[in-house]
Design an enzyme around this catalytic site. Structure first.
Site, PDB file in Angstrom:
ATOM      1  CD  GLU A 209      -2.824  -1.318   2.412  1.00 25.27           C
ATOM      2  OE1 GLU A 209      -2.567  -0.542   3.053  1.00 25.27           O
ATOM      3  OE2 GLU A 209      -3.742  -2.236   2.317  1.00 25.27           O
ATOM      4  CG  ASN A 250      -1.046  -6.458  -1.587  1.00 27.94           C
ATOM      5  OD1 ASN A 250      -1.665  -7.137  -2.497  1.00 27.94           O
ATOM      6  ND2 ASN A 250      -1.583  -6.355  -0.519  1.00 27.94           N
ATOM      7  CG  HIS A 286      -9.975  -5.551   0.680  1.00 19.94           C
ATOM      8  ND1 HIS A 286     -10.414  -6.384   1.274  1.00 19.94           N
ATOM      9  CD2 HIS A 286      -8.846  -5.226   0.877  1.00 19.94           C
ATOM     10  CE1 HIS A 286      -9.522  -7.172   1.837  1.00 19.94           C
ATOM     11  NE2 HIS A 286      -8.165  -6.399   1.722  1.00 19.94           N
ATOM     12  CD  GLU A 314      -4.809  -7.726   1.324  1.00 20.33           C
ATOM     13  OE1 GLU A 314      -5.596  -6.975   1.840  1.00 20.33           O
ATOM     14  OE2 GLU A 314      -3.800  -7.460   1.492  1.00 20.33           O
ATOM     15  CG  ASP A 316     -12.988  -8.625   1.671  1.00 23.07           C
ATOM     16  OD1 ASP A 316     -12.913  -7.728   0.917  1.00 23.07           O
ATOM     17  OD2 ASP A 316     -12.477  -8.810   2.670  1.00 23.07           O
TER      18      ASP A 316
END
Ligand code: 9MR
Length: 394
Positions: A209, A250, A286, A314, A316
């Site tokens: 990030e 990432n 996300h 990641e 979701d």
């Protein structure tokens, strides 16, 4: 208590640290929001958009972010018997995986699924981060990370190492150490040379990030001390520590085209031009229900065209609680859309969900009133989203 503190830290990249309770009809969440994220009695923090949540009168049926649905009536479940990792490999992907975390290892029903052949890869949600591995300078603790590696070895999985250099979950001896550029370079190199090297870890999120949503660099101790040089310093150290691991950067908010994705692509181009080792870009993914970027596949291709592979790291897809049958159907469609986009690009090599069950999702504790983001529900029952993943891999 530690877990609670950690969860609050999770807000940092997305919202911000909660203070007191928000007033009736006041704002209680949204991108960049720095105020309270819970409401005064009788009001529930209600999601409006990614940018705004508001304290509205409680209906008595919302979950308040517990992650437990209170919707009335039977909800649809997943019915597919497809095995996710097997399907992923059958279409040429390296793996389908899940994040996990050490406190979950005592849950035998959870472990039975995690260790099954449903998943060919796991990512430790917390136990390889800087605060877990080097809480004090040059004092390394690998107990928690090793437990994840043991599970992976016993159940024949690969591990994504997560992560090496990130402003969050960073001990204060690093963030407030007052290091010079030369000293901080050594601190980064020492951290990486000690943490990297486990052979079950075939990919590392070396830098996590680094960008703000406008494409500028996050103002943290690494950038403020070293400028963007901290990125090649970290990647070079990681390659020296493990010549075989894939080295990734990432981030979230790079999944669709836009300013942040462009900034990341420009970074990849610069690193490649400078001969810095960079192998992969992690698309965190996300997502919010119904808001999967429509250009996800072409944006993946924009990265793979630069000579890196992409991993969905990641995944979701969260929704307003309590979930309804219609929302779960939309979620199934959304999961299929994401998985299909990766499936369609050869160099999109793997997909990881950010834990497979709502029981252990990070979402409800971070986004008040939101949840149900994973492909298995709180009771470890497959949701329609599971079938969406299977369809995307078929
Ligand atoms: O899932 C992780 C959660 O348990 C921690 O409390 C949180 C702390 O920052 O980190 C979560 O994982 C984050 C990941 O490391 C980086 N991308 C965002 C994830 C969700 O916050």
């Amino acid at each position: 208590m530690m877990k609670l503190m950690t969860s609050i830290a999770a807000l940092l990249p997305f919202v911000s640290i909660a203070t007191a309770q928000a007033a009736a009809y006041g704002q209680c969440g949204g991108t960049g929001w720095t105020g309270a994220t819970t409401c005064v009695a009788g009001y529930t923090c209600t999601y409006s958009s990614a940018y705004y949540s508001q304290c509205l009168p409680s209906t008595g049926s919302t979950s308040g972010g517990s992650g437990t649905s209170t919707a009335s009536g039977a909800l649809p479940t997943g019915t597919s018997t497809g095995v996710l990792n097997t399907l992923a490999q059958s279409i040429g992907k390296k793996y389908f995986g899940s994040a996990t975390d050490n406190p979950e290892f005592t849950d035998t029903a959870y472990m039975a699924i995690l260790e099954s052949s449903e998943f060919g890869q796991i990512t430790p949600g917390n136990s390889m981060k800087w605060d877990a591995t080097e809480p004090e300078q040059n004092t390394f603790t690998f107990t928690q990370g090793d437990a994840v590696v043991s599970i992976a070895k016993e159940s024949n999985k690969i591990v994504r190492g997560h992560n090496l250099v990130w402003q969050s979950q960073l001990p204060s001896w690093v963030s407030s150490g007052g290091f010079t550029a030369a000293e901080l370079t050594s601190v980064i190199q020492n951290h990486i040379s000690n943490v990297v090297g486990e052979k079950s870890v075939n990919a590392w999120d070396v830098v996590n990030e680094p960008f703000n949503s406008d494409g500028s660099y996050v103002s943290d101790v690494f950038y403020n001390t070293l400028g963007s040089d901290f990125i090649p310093i970290a990647l070079t150290a990681a390659r020296a520590a493990d010549p075989n691991a894939l080295l990734c950067i990432n981030d979230y908010g790079i999944e669709g085209s836009g300013t942040k994705s462009t900034a990341m692509q420009n970074l990849v181009k610069t690193l490649k031009a400078d001969g810095v080792p960079i192998d992969c870009i992690g698309f965190e993914s996300h997502f919010i229900l119904g808001e999967v970027p429509t250009d996800l596949q072409s944006n993946i291709e924009a990265f793979t065209a630069l000579g890196v592979v992409v991993m969905i790291t990641e995944l979701d897809i969260r929704m307003t609680l309590p979930e309804t049958a219609a929302q779960l159907e939309q979620q199934k469609t959304d999961y299929q859309t994401v998985v299909s986009a990766c499936a369609a690009v050869d160099d999109c090599v793997g997909i990881t969900v950010w834990d497979f069950t709502d029981k252990y999702s990070w979402v409800p504790s971070t986004f008040s009133g939101q949840g149900a983001a994973c492909p298995y529900d709180d009771n470890l029952i497959k949701k329609p989203a599971f079938d969406g993943i299977v369809a995307g891999l078929s």
